[in-house]
Scaffold this motif. Structure first.
Motif, PDB file in Angstrom:
ATOM      1  N   LYS A 112      46.383  27.526  35.203  1.00  0.00           N
ATOM      2  CA  LYS A 112      47.186  28.341  33.920  1.00  0.00           C
ATOM      3  C   LYS A 112      47.540  29.625  34.238  1.00  0.00           C
ATOM      4  N   LYS A 113      48.778  30.106  33.744  1.00  0.00           N
ATOM      5  CA  LYS A 113      48.927  31.603  33.952  1.00  0.00           C
ATOM      6  C   LYS A 113      48.336  32.386  32.785  1.00  0.00           C
ATOM      7  N   SER A 114      47.800  31.718  31.553  1.00  0.00           N
ATOM      8  CA  SER A 114      47.067  32.594  30.748  1.00  0.00           C
ATOM      9  C   SER A 114      46.061  33.334  31.253  1.00  0.00           C
ATOM     10  N   LEU A 115      45.710  34.368  30.571  1.00  0.00           N
ATOM     11  CA  LEU A 115      44.615  35.282  30.841  1.00  0.00           C
ATOM     12  C   LEU A 115      43.195  34.547  30.769  1.00  0.00           C
ATOM     13  N   GLY A 116      42.321  34.483  31.555  1.00  0.00           N
ATOM     14  CA  GLY A 116      41.170  33.828  31.258  1.00  0.00           C
ATOM     15  C   GLY A 116      40.920  32.536  32.179  1.00  0.00           C
ATOM     16  N   GLN A 117      41.856  32.132  32.771  1.00  0.00           N
ATOM     17  CA  GLN A 117      41.702  30.975  33.528  1.00  0.00           C
ATOM     18  C   GLN A 117      41.342  31.147  35.049  1.00  0.00           C
ATOM     19  N   ASN A 118      40.309  32.118  35.335  1.00  0.00           N
ATOM     20  CA  ASN A 118      40.037  32.328  36.752  1.00  0.00           C
ATOM     21  C   ASN A 118      38.644  31.350  37.033  1.00  0.00           C
ATOM     22  N   PHE A 119      39.109  30.561  38.114  1.00  0.00           N
ATOM     23  CA  PHE A 119      38.110  29.619  38.323  1.00  0.00           C
ATOM     24  C   PHE A 119      37.084  30.307  39.453  1.00  0.00           C
ATOM     25  N   LEU A 120      35.865  30.255  39.362  1.00  0.00           N
ATOM     26  CA  LEU A 120      34.733  30.783  40.132  1.00  0.00           C
ATOM     27  C   LEU A 120      34.918  29.919  41.581  1.00  0.00           C
ATOM     28  N   GLN A 121      34.961  30.379  42.764  1.00  0.00           N
ATOM     29  CA  GLN A 121      35.066  29.847  43.892  1.00  0.00           C
ATOM     30  C   GLN A 121      33.722  30.074  44.864  1.00  0.00           C
ATOM     31  N   ASP A 122      32.872  30.788  44.618  1.00  0.00           N
ATOM     32  CA  ASP A 122      31.730  31.237  45.240  1.00  0.00           C
ATOM     33  C   ASP A 122      30.472  30.477  44.921  1.00  0.00           C
ATOM     34  N   ALA A 123      29.791  29.801  45.729  1.00  0.00           N
ATOM     35  CA  ALA A 123      28.848  28.910  45.395  1.00  0.00           C
ATOM     36  C   ALA A 123      27.607  29.735  45.266  1.00  0.00           C
ATOM     37  N   ILE A 182      27.250  32.827  44.131  1.00  0.00           N
ATOM     38  CA  ILE A 182      27.395  33.627  42.714  1.00  0.00           C
ATOM     39  C   ILE A 182      27.235  32.535  41.652  1.00  0.00           C
ATOM     40  N   ALA A 183      27.628  31.360  41.951  1.00  0.00           N
ATOM     41  CA  ALA A 183      27.474  30.390  40.859  1.00  0.00           C
ATOM     42  C   ALA A 183      26.073  30.035  40.574  1.00  0.00           C
ATOM     43  N   ARG A 184      25.313  30.069  42.005  1.00  0.00           N
ATOM     44  CA  ARG A 184      24.046  29.663  41.705  1.00  0.00           C
ATOM     45  C   ARG A 184      23.231  30.890  41.189  1.00  0.00           C
TER      46      ARG A 184
END
Ligand code: SAM
Length: 262
Positions: free
Chosen positions: A8-19, A21-23
């Motif tokens: 979505k375009k709304s602020l805050g919907q940025n999905f993490l793509q880096d495994a 960093i997630a770990r």
């Protein structure tokens, strides 16, 4: 199945793509087998699989989006999915017998409000990714320009720690600002404030006038006990709100509470 969702375009919907960093985010929560974990805003599940790999006693996912929530339930049957607004979640009702840990790459538009509630009501160890600027505010010390109402509030209930910075390039869509990961360690119950509604009002009131001196901000409440309070705390009524530690806000509240609207 991989969860896909039109960003979505709304602020805050940025999905993490880096495994990696997630770990790293999940590792910093130090999940044990007796921990009951809650993830706020799991989105497409970037952190979720690593949380389950850590083997907690239970995992609850609070996701507001009505398309993402059912997809999460399908991909992670071991987790309990609540399709709910985290701002409406009753943190104070979490079973006090359990060891709660809360994690989330928070939606940036409501991150401060969520952390305000979670810190005061949950008694959980937390790890959150937020905008870098918000992370530095929440971990700031008294006297610093970054130190504000939310700093005082969260530090009244938890010790806070800045863990690491995260660049915009690891998200899709790419945000305009850096992010950072912070950790909260709840204080023992006997060190936490009691009359939290009134304290919240005083903190918000004082920081509304952060450039003014305490004497001017509190002029309607000045009494001998406030003058004595300042002297006992080694403060001057010429100091500004940013000079007061969270404990000093609590002791100030005790002095003014009979006159302060809560
Ligand atoms: N954790 C995922 C990641 O790292 O890729 C997604 C993070 S994304 C920044 C924020 C997520 O929070 C989105 O999935 C969004 O739908 C969800 N969200 C937004 N507002 C929410 C709210 N008030 N309560 C619960 N979830 C919310």
């Amino acid at each position: 199945m991989q969860i896909r969702h039109k960003a979505k375009k709304s602020l805050g919907q940025n999905f993490l793509q880096d495994a990696n960093i997630a770990r790293k985010i999940v590792d910093s929560l130090k999940i044990g087998k007796n921990d009951s974990v809650i993830e706020i805003g799991p989105g497409q599940g970037a952190l979720t699989k690593y949380i389950l790999e850590a083997g907690p006693e239970s995992l609850t996912l609070i996701e507001k989006d009505r398309n993402l929530a059912p997809a999460l339930a399908e991909e992670f049957p071991a987790a309990y999915v609540c399709q709910e607004d985290a701002l409406k979640f009753k943190w104070e009702n979490l079973d006090p017998e359990k060891k709660w840990k809360i994690v989330g790459n928070l939606p940036y538009n409501v991150a401060s409000k969520i952390m305000w509630d979670v810190a005061a009501k949950s008694n959980a160890v937390c790890v959150f990714m937020v905008q870098h600027e918000v992370a530095t505010r929440i971990t700031a010390d008294p006297g610093s320009k970054k130190y504000g109402g939310i700093t005082v509030w969260i530090k009244s209930f938890c010790d806070t720690q800045y863990l690491f910075k995260v660049p915009p390039t690891v998200f899709k869509p790419k945000p305009k600002v850096d992010s950072a990961v912070i950790k909260f360690f709840p204080k023992p119950d006997n060190e936490k404030p009691v009359d939290i509604k009134g304290l919240a009002g005083l903190i918000k009131y004082c920081f509304q006038y952060r450039r003014k001196q305490l004497g001017k901000i509190l002029k309607s409440f000045i009494s001998d006990s406030v003058v004595q309070w300042a002297e006992d705390e080694g403060l001057s009524l010429k100091d500004r709100p940013e000079a007061l530690s969270p404990l000093q806000f609590q002791s100030l509240y005790k002095c003014v509470k009979n006159d302060f609207p809560s």
